[in-house]
Design a protein around this motif. Structure first.
Motif: not given
Length: 269
Positions: A191-214
């Protein structure tokens, strides 16, 4: 592949200008193995019209990642992507072909053209956003890199060493942070109250693999079919190209949404 198979070979104008010899080699290999109609559009608009008029011919694109993305986007928006397997002969600088190589397209005009003739179709996932844009490979948010720190001089290094010996070294700021709200299938990952360094996304096996980098903690992952990111104006990098700014964007995974002809050993991978 049958000798009667008909190809529509669309040569991207950038490929023709940047590496005419590779274009010639690819055309010769394709024409020797199938009935090939060659189209030489001069603009992106003519490229689109050539693809729209393909009829029953199987489309083969000679070009880079941007040309492949243009073809996939057009077929998606015409709702014809599922029934039109694409082929690509990669032509361009290596940095313009990262997505194609990651998908399994072989480098070099001869190997790639032979894969078009003798390969098989692999069905791949697609990320589709709420503006009808598509992502073939990786998605990164936001499209901002932390500024590189200047290299210290010898004198600066000596002064830093002295300061360290006299008192504890100050904490060095981490990567630039961003205020983003990230939701995966309705589950709040950041959430906007807890800043992140970035987010990366790739599709794997019919779903999105979402990685949040604090900023300092280890990254954490989640899988989802629908991803929504919102926050202050941000840009994102999709397949190596920057889009935005936007304040909110939603991506949905379409499993096995499109077909790409790959070498047989790659098609089953």
């Amino acid at each position: 592949m049958s000798d009667h198979d008909q190809l529509l070979v669309i040569v991207d104008p950038v490929a023709r200008r940047s590496d005419g010899e590779s274009v010639r080699i690819a055309k010769d290999v394709l024409s020797a193995g199938a009935e090939a109609k060659i189209c030489l559009p001069d603009t992106p608009e003519e490229f689109v019209r050539a693809l729209q008029r393909r009829g029953s011919r199987r489309p083969v694109v000679l070009g880079d990642d941007r040309a492949l993305l243009r073809a996939v986007t057009l077929l998606h928006r015409e709702r014809e992507l599922a029934g039109a397997a694409l082929s690509l002969v990669p032509i361009g600088a290596p940095e313009t072909l990262r997505t194609a190589y990651a998908l399994g397209v072989p480098p070099g005009p001869v190997a790639a053209a032979r894969a078009v003739l003798d390969g098989s179709v692999r069905h791949l996932d697609l990320l589709v956003d709420d503006s009808d844009g598509v992502v073939l490979g990786h998605l990164r948010l936001p499209a901002v890199s932390a500024p590189a720190a200047p290299a210290p001089s010898v004198w600066g290094t000596c002064r830093s060493l002295v300061r360290t010996l006299v008192r504890p070294a100050p904490v060095v700021p981490g990567a630039r942070t961003h205020r983003l709200r990230v939701e995966a299938d309705g589950v709040l990952l950041a959430d906007v109250g807890a800043p992140v360094a970035g987010v990366s996304v790739r599709s794997v096996g019919g779903a999105a693999e979402v990685t949040v980098h604090p900023p300092v903690a280890p990254p954490h992952q989640a899988t989802a079919r629908v991803l929504t990111v919102s926050g202050p104006d941000f840009r994102y990098r999709a397949d190596g190209h920057v889009t935005g700014p936007v304040r909110r964007r939603t991506w949905t995974v379409r499993a096995s949404a499109w077909g790409l002809t790959l070498p047989r050993e790659e098609a089953g991978a």
